[in-house]
Design a protein around this motif. Structure first.
Motif, PDB file in Angstrom:
ATOM      1  N   TYR A  61      33.871  16.956  19.279  1.00  0.00           N
ATOM      2  CA  TYR A  61      34.992  17.779  19.714  1.00  0.00           C
ATOM      3  C   TYR A  61      34.535  19.228  19.829  1.00  0.00           C
ATOM      4  N   GLU A  68      38.428  17.455  31.380  1.00  0.00           N
ATOM      5  CA  GLU A  68      37.188  16.989  32.008  1.00  0.00           C
ATOM      6  C   GLU A  68      36.291  16.222  31.047  1.00  0.00           C
ATOM      7  N   GLY A  69      36.893  15.322  30.271  1.00  0.00           N
ATOM      8  CA  GLY A  69      36.124  14.472  29.375  1.00  0.00           C
ATOM      9  C   GLY A  69      35.768  15.093  28.038  1.00  0.00           C
ATOM     10  N   TYR A  70      36.117  16.349  27.827  1.00  0.00           N
ATOM     11  CA  TYR A  70      35.871  17.012  26.547  1.00  0.00           C
ATOM     12  C   TYR A  70      37.165  17.030  25.744  1.00  0.00           C
ATOM     13  N   PHE A  71      37.048  16.750  24.447  1.00  0.00           N
ATOM     14  CA  PHE A  71      38.212  16.788  23.572  1.00  0.00           C
ATOM     15  C   PHE A  71      38.168  18.055  22.731  1.00  0.00           C
ATOM     16  N   ASN A  83      32.798  13.293  16.474  1.00  0.00           N
ATOM     17  CA  ASN A  83      33.451  12.979  17.743  1.00  0.00           C
ATOM     18  C   ASN A  83      33.058  13.937  18.869  1.00  0.00           C
ATOM     19  N   LEU A 137      45.126  16.547  19.889  1.00  0.00           N
ATOM     20  CA  LEU A 137      43.892  16.819  20.629  1.00  0.00           C
ATOM     21  C   LEU A 137      44.254  17.023  22.091  1.00  0.00           C
ATOM     22  N   SER A 138      43.509  17.879  22.746  1.00  0.00           N
ATOM     23  CA  SER A 138      43.685  18.014  24.188  1.00  0.00           C
ATOM     24  C   SER A 138      42.380  17.598  24.841  1.00  0.00           C
ATOM     25  N   GLU A 139      42.475  17.182  26.089  1.00  0.00           N
ATOM     26  CA  GLU A 139      41.295  16.733  26.816  1.00  0.00           C
ATOM     27  C   GLU A 139      41.224  17.444  28.151  1.00  0.00           C
TER      28      GLU A 139
END
Length: 130
Positions: free
Chosen positions: A99, A51-54, A97, A47-49
């Motif tokens: 995502y 600004e708080g989004y995955f 989640n 997973l990458s993140e």
């Protein structure tokens, strides 16, 4: 269905703009009914993140996923996901989640980012052509 990608195809596709890679992804996944993500030895998804989004990353072939198995994902390897598995299991994980889906990132740069509803609509539209 195993499709052998040529080096020329890989080289030309990775140069495409994110939206063009997204269209390529949809067509190739509709052809093969498979997509790929990256997992580590603990079966955790890459997973990458931002600004708080995955972001849950997917690619149309393992060769493209491997190109992103670098830096923090260097110990990750491609995992095949059939369309049925995606619909039955992965979509629930993504929705639960919140995502976003990062379709076909290249060289640690984001791919085309969509939410589950947009992805399902676009994939459904592509599958209707078959």
């Amino acid at each position: 269905m195993n499709i052998m990608l040529t080096e020329k195809e890989v080289a030309s596709v990775v140069k495409l703009a994110p939206f063009d890679r997204y269209k390529y992804f949809l067509k190739r996944v509709a052809d093969t009914e498979r997509m790929y993500t990256l997992i580590n030895r603990s079966n955790e998804y890459a997973l990458s993140e931002v600004e708080g989004y995955f972001f849950f990353s997917i690619w149309p072939f393992p060769e493209y996923a491997l190109l992103s198995a670098v830096k923090e994902w260097s110990d990750y390897s491609p995992k095949e996901i059939t369309l049925d598995e995606f619909e039955e299991d992965v979509i629930n994980l993504i929705e639960q989640n919140n995502y976003l889906i990062n379709v076909f990132s290249v060289d640690s740069k984001a791919g085309f980012v969509v939410n589950v509803k947009e992805f399902a609509r676009d994939m459904g539209d592509e599958l209707k052509k078959y």
